[in-house]
Write a protein that holds these residues in place. Structure first.
Motif, short mmCIF file in Angstrom:
data_model
loop_
_atom_site.label_atom_id
_atom_site.label_comp_id
_atom_site.label_asym_id
_atom_site.label_seq_id
_atom_site.Cartn_x
_atom_site.Cartn_y
_atom_site.Cartn_z
N PHE A 71 0.73 -1.26 0.22
CA PHE A 71 0.10 -0.07 0.08
C PHE A 71 0.95 1.19 -0.13
O PHE A 71 0.65 2.37 -0.83
CB PHE A 71 -1.10 0.05 1.21
N PHE A 72 1.74 1.12 0.97
CA PHE A 72 2.88 2.36 0.76
C PHE A 72 3.32 2.47 -0.46
O PHE A 72 3.68 3.71 -0.97
CB PHE A 72 3.93 2.17 1.67
N LEU A 73 3.80 1.59 -1.35
CA LEU A 73 4.74 1.70 -2.65
C LEU A 73 3.75 2.01 -3.43
O LEU A 73 4.02 2.73 -4.64
CB LEU A 73 5.17 0.43 -2.91
N VAL A 74 2.42 2.18 -3.48
CA VAL A 74 1.43 2.67 -4.41
C VAL A 74 1.17 3.93 -3.93
O VAL A 74 0.78 4.89 -4.67
CB VAL A 74 0.29 1.67 -4.71
N ALA A 75 0.68 4.12 -2.70
CA ALA A 75 -0.02 5.39 -2.05
C ALA A 75 0.75 6.53 -1.90
O ALA A 75 0.53 7.71 -2.48
CB ALA A 75 -0.63 4.97 -0.90
N ALA A 76 1.90 6.48 -1.58
CA ALA A 76 3.04 7.51 -1.37
C ALA A 76 3.43 8.23 -2.75
O ALA A 76 3.07 9.45 -2.73
CB ALA A 76 4.33 7.07 -0.63
N PRO A 77 3.75 7.24 -3.59
CA PRO A 77 3.81 8.25 -5.06
C PRO A 77 2.75 8.57 -5.84
O PRO A 77 2.65 9.70 -6.29
CB PRO A 77 4.67 7.05 -5.83
N ALA A 78 1.51 7.94 -5.61
CA ALA A 78 0.55 8.21 -6.14
C ALA A 78 -0.03 9.67 -5.44
O ALA A 78 -0.57 10.63 -6.13
CB ALA A 78 -0.66 7.27 -5.91
N ALA A 79 -0.19 9.81 -4.30
CA ALA A 79 -0.69 11.13 -3.59
C ALA A 79 0.59 12.21 -3.87
O ALA A 79 0.15 13.38 -4.04
CB ALA A 79 -0.43 10.81 -2.02
N ALA A 80 1.73 11.72 -3.95
CA ALA A 80 2.66 12.92 -4.35
C ALA A 80 2.47 13.55 -5.85
O ALA A 80 2.33 14.62 -5.94
CB ALA A 80 4.19 12.44 -4.31
N LEU A 81 2.14 12.33 -6.66
CA LEU A 81 1.93 12.75 -8.18
C LEU A 81 0.36 13.67 -8.22
O LEU A 81 0.61 14.55 -9.06
CB LEU A 81 2.03 11.65 -9.02
N GLY A 82 -0.26 13.08 -7.51
CA GLY A 82 -1.71 13.55 -7.59
C GLY A 82 -1.56 15.02 -7.09
O GLY A 82 -2.28 15.97 -7.60
N SER A 83 -0.87 15.36 -6.20
CA SER A 83 -0.61 16.71 -5.56
C SER A 83 -0.08 17.81 -6.71
O SER A 83 -0.39 19.04 -6.64
CB SER A 83 -0.11 17.10 -4.32
N ALA A 84 0.93 17.14 -7.54
CA ALA A 84 1.55 17.97 -8.71
C ALA A 84 0.43 18.18 -9.78
O ALA A 84 0.73 19.08 -10.53
CB ALA A 84 2.72 17.32 -8.91
N LEU A 85 -0.57 17.55 -9.79
CA LEU A 85 -1.46 17.61 -10.95
C LEU A 85 -2.82 18.43 -10.55
O LEU A 85 -3.79 18.03 -10.78
CB LEU A 85 -1.94 16.27 -11.40
N ARG A 86 -2.65 19.48 -9.84
CA ARG A 86 -3.76 20.15 -9.29
C ARG A 86 -4.69 20.67 -10.37
O ARG A 86 -5.84 20.94 -10.26
CB ARG A 86 -3.21 21.44 -8.41
N GLY A 87 -4.16 20.96 -11.59
CA GLY A 87 -5.22 21.42 -12.75
C GLY A 87 -6.05 20.45 -13.01
O GLY A 87 -7.13 20.65 -13.83
N LEU A 88 -6.03 19.03 -12.94
CA LEU A 88 -6.88 18.22 -13.26
C LEU A 88 -7.97 17.94 -12.21
O LEU A 88 -7.91 18.10 -11.15
CB LEU A 88 -6.18 16.89 -13.52
N ASP A 89 -9.12 17.22 -12.82
CA ASP A 89 -10.13 16.66 -12.03
C ASP A 89 -9.67 15.52 -10.90
O ASP A 89 -8.76 15.03 -11.37
CB ASP A 89 -11.31 16.59 -12.78
N ALA A 90 -10.20 15.24 -10.01
CA ALA A 90 -10.34 14.35 -9.11
C ALA A 90 -9.77 12.86 -9.69
O ALA A 90 -9.08 12.18 -9.42
CB ALA A 90 -11.10 14.17 -8.17
N ALA A 91 -10.84 12.39 -10.68
CA ALA A 91 -10.84 11.12 -11.05
C ALA A 91 -9.34 10.86 -12.27
O ALA A 91 -8.75 10.01 -12.25
CB ALA A 91 -11.89 10.82 -12.43
N ALA A 92 -9.05 11.97 -13.00
CA ALA A 92 -7.94 12.20 -13.85
C ALA A 92 -6.59 12.10 -12.86
O ALA A 92 -5.57 11.21 -13.16
CB ALA A 92 -7.79 13.35 -14.59
N ARG A 93 -6.72 13.02 -11.72
CA ARG A 93 -5.52 12.78 -11.01
C ARG A 93 -5.42 11.44 -10.44
O ARG A 93 -4.02 11.18 -10.22
CB ARG A 93 -5.69 14.09 -9.83
N ALA A 94 -6.39 10.83 -9.96
CA ALA A 94 -6.27 9.45 -9.23
C ALA A 94 -5.74 8.58 -10.15
O ALA A 94 -4.69 7.72 -9.89
CB ALA A 94 -7.39 8.86 -8.83
N VAL A 95 -6.27 8.47 -11.47
CA VAL A 95 -5.82 7.43 -12.47
C VAL A 95 -4.24 7.65 -12.80
O VAL A 95 -3.50 6.62 -12.79
CB VAL A 95 -6.48 7.72 -13.85
N LEU A 96 -4.04 8.99 -12.84
CA LEU A 96 -2.33 9.49 -13.57
C LEU A 96 -1.54 8.94 -12.27
O LEU A 96 -0.39 8.78 -12.37
CB LEU A 96 -2.45 10.96 -13.97
#
Length: 121
Positions: free
Chosen positions: A32-57
């Motif tokens: 869970f850490f190996l997926v959640a930590a980078p996903a949360a960090a990358l999601g915070s860098a993609l603030r211009g997108l909607d929530a679903a796109a940020r989650a997938v990316l």
């Protein structure tokens, strides 16, 4: 509340792995850490997108980051589970810092808005 639980699970997984503590929860929490930590960090860098796109990316980028870390460590003959968790955590932190700095520099609109007087007269 769910975000706090997710952070707790991720931190517990990383701590169990880095401390080399045997537990039945170590493998799932670390995964869970190996997926959640980078996903949360990358999601915070993609603030211009909607929530679903940020989650997938974020999840796709997290998997790519995990694979790149593993490939680099294997190519350099320095692979270890603890080293991989530490590298992913460090890279996630490095991805998370710039968006936090940008957000900290932005003026808070609530503080700069003119205040209305509510006094009677």
């Amino acid at each position: 509340m769910a975000a706090g639980a997710a952070v707790g699970i991720a931190v517990t997984g990383a701590a169990l792995t880095l401390a080399d503590f045997d537990s039945p929860l170590r493998a799932p929490f670390t995964l869970f850490f190996l997926v959640a930590a980078p996903a949360a960090a990358l999601g915070s860098a993609l603030r211009g997108l909607d929530a679903a796109a940020r989650a997938v990316l974020g999840v796709a980028g997290a998997l790519a980051l995990d694979l790149l870390v593993a490939q680099a460590m294997l190519a350099l003959h320095i692979w270890s589970v603890r080293g991989g968790v530490a590298a992913v955590g460090l890279l996630s932190l490095l991805v998370l810092i710039p968006p936090l700095l940008v957000q900290a520099r932005r003026p808070d609109r609530r503080r700069t808005a003119p205040q209305k007087n509510s006094g009677g007269g």
